[in-house]
Design an enzyme around this catalytic site. Structure first.
Site, PDB file in Angstrom:
ATOM      1  CG  HIS A   1      -1.969  -1.080   1.155  1.00  0.00           C
ATOM      2  ND1 HIS A   1      -2.808  -1.371   2.205  1.00  0.00           N
ATOM      3  CD2 HIS A   1      -2.304  -1.961   0.172  1.00  0.00           C
ATOM      4  CE1 HIS A   1      -3.603  -2.371   1.879  1.00  0.00           C
ATOM      5  NE2 HIS A   1      -3.309  -2.747   0.651  1.00  0.00           N
TER       6      HIS A   1
ATOM      7  CB  CYS B   1      -3.836  -5.032   6.955  1.00  0.00           C
ATOM      8  SG  CYS B   1      -2.096  -5.366   6.811  1.00  0.00           S
TER       9      CYS B   1
ATOM     10  CG  PHE C   1       1.239  -9.943   4.663  1.00  0.00           C
ATOM     11  CD1 PHE C   1       1.326 -10.243   6.012  1.00  0.00           C
ATOM     12  CD2 PHE C   1       0.987 -10.974   3.782  1.00  0.00           C
ATOM     13  CE1 PHE C   1       1.184 -11.546   6.466  1.00  0.00           C
ATOM     14  CE2 PHE C   1       0.842 -12.283   4.214  1.00  0.00           C
ATOM     15  CZ  PHE C   1       0.942 -12.565   5.561  1.00  0.00           C
ATOM     16  CB  CYS C   2       0.197  -3.098   4.297  1.00  0.00           C
ATOM     17  SG  CYS C   2      -0.189  -2.684   6.012  1.00  0.00           S
ATOM     18  CB  ALA C   3       0.287  -6.423  -0.153  1.00  0.00           C
TER      19      ALA C   3
END
Length: 460
Positions: free
Chosen positions: A129, A395, A375-377
């Site tokens: 992100h 997340c 995982f902020c993805a």
């Protein structure tokens, strides 16, 4: 599952000393164990060398760029020498700038604020992100997740060739995925970008701690990374690369340090002459200790021999992947396939387990720290899990109870400070949990999976 207990070849090198390597943590099953820090991709432990360097400097702390006193002059020299050290570590070109920021996220938001008018940004949905989201004021084209490195280059080439109107463009790409650890074809992507008149910024947050980064060699325009992933303390980052867009943009923050001259006008207003150097985007009192810690980490990795560190880490990657492959219930997540080169970042799911439950058991019963979540993805993990983009899940916040399927994964990550024993304990723990189940009962509390007090699963 058979786990090798043979030590690494001494010629490959020992792990580098890091803070916290002797810290013990309690187990719900009783007793204590040395903590196995296997969450390097979130924040790597600080190198002991970095901490010692910072401690030696601390008594000489002084204001930077503003004082005439000895300590101020010493701190200013240390700050600017750190800039040169980072430039050398990254292989910067002679006219590149090194701007100190708070983090990778801060670096990419700074660059986003410096984009020329009507700039179009191309970014893969696979990005963290920090590199997916900063481009809110630009025209953004989100590229679908490629399944091979070659497909990544082809996708970018088609998108750049089709852009209309033709004007300034920026490509943002990761060097190593924070989810799969896979290396991206950065040099080939840079060549494709430049062939179509675009520039490229490399998110090296996961690459720089694990692999040499050479701006000139890769022919990228900018590199961004964070100190806390490069074995330095929190709170500092770097944006390094071409100076023109940064020099022509409004200062990222307005204030002292960024301004070279400020004068009142006759009409009562204020005229400002801004710096054209890196100081233009470093307003305020800088984080001298954070900057120095990054420079110290750069020196430590270089002096240890990056090639040797890479070789040792690749042996750990091999061990983990082979060990997980022996557990049929484990599915390792990958975009590019088993043969893709990667750093020490591996994500997986376990059939029949809620990922947050599994991660909680690793911690509570084995003293192993990993990461669970998206995982902020989020788009990438959803793609890898084959889920609908609208499926619930966020997340680090599980929405399923222990034992239920969850839209998240488990990530194990390691690096220059990881002992052999941590890897062997992790593989043994995965095997035992899958084979025998958790020893303790767990519940969801405040969005986290935690052990129930006094509730052993095997005696209840």
């Amino acid at each position: 599952m058979s786990v090798s207990t043979a030590a690494l070849d001494p010629s490959v090198c020992a792990p580098l000393p890091v803070l916290g390597q002797d810290v013990t943590v309690p187990l719900v099953t009783g007793g204590e164990v040395t903590y196995a820090a296997l969450d390097y991709a979130a924040s790597a432990p600080a190198l002991q060398r970095v901490w010692d360097d910072v401690a030696a400097y601390a008594p000489y702390y002084g204001s930077v760029h503003r004082g005439a006193g000895y300590l101020s002059q010493l701190s200013t020299d240390l700050f600017e020498n750190s800039r040169r050290t980072v430039a050398e570590f990254l292989g910067c070109r002679a006219d590149d700038q090194v701007v100190f920021t708070r983090s990778t996220t801060d670096s990419l938001n700074l660059l986003a604020a410096a984009l020329p008018a009507d700039c179009q940004v191309f970014v893969y949905e696979t990005e963290h992100h920090a590199s997916l989201l900063p481009w809110r004021d630009a025209r953004v084209t989100y590229l679908n997740a490629p399944r091979t490195p070659g497909q990544a280059v082809e996708t970018l080439e088609r998108a750049l060739a089709d852009r209309d109107p033709y004007g300034p463009a920026l490509v943002c790409v990761t060097g190593a995925s924070n989810v799969t650890g896979e290396l991206w074809p950065v040099k080939e992507l840079a060549a494709a970008a430049h062939a179509h008149g675009a520039r490229i910024v490399l998110d090296a947050a996961q690459l720089a701690p694990h692999h040499p980064v050479d701006i000139a060699g890769l022919d990228v325009d900018w590199v961004a990374f964070s100190g806390h992933k490069l074995y330095a303390p929190f709170g500092s980052g770097v944006l390094a690369g071409r100076a023109d867009w940064l020099r022509e943009a409004e200062p990222y923050l307005a204030g002292g340090g960024a301004s070279r001259k400020v004068a009142r006008r006759a009409d009562g207003g204020v005229d400002v002459d801004w710096h054209t150097t890196a100081a233009r985007h470093e307003a305020g009192s800088p984080n001298v200790i954070g900057v120095y810690s990054i420079a110290s980490a750069c020196k430590a990795l270089t002096e240890a021999g990056f090639d040797t560190l890479v070789a040792r880490e690749q042996e750990l990657v091999r061990r983990v992947r082979e060990g997980l492959a022996e557990v049929p219930e484990v599915q390792v997540l990958s975009l590019f396939g088993d043969d893709a080169p990667r750093v020490g970042v591996i994500s997986f799911v376990v059939r029949g387990w809620n990922s947050s439950h599994f991660a909680a058991a690793l911690s509570a019963e084995y003293g192993i720290g990993v990461r669970d979540g998206l995982f902020c993805a989020h788009p990438l993990v959803r793609t890898l899990l084959g889920s609908d983009p609208q499926d619930p899940g966020e997340c680090g916040a599980p929405e399923a109870e222990p034992g239920e399927r969850s839209l998240n994964a488990i990530r194990v990550s390691f690096g220059a400070g990881t002992p052999d024993e941590h890897i062997e304990r992790f593989l043994r723990a995965v095997s035992e949990l899958v084979r025998e189940g958790a020893q303790w009962k767990y519940r969801t509390e405040d969005g986290r999976c935690v052990p129930d007090r006094g509730e052993s699963a095997r005696t209840a």
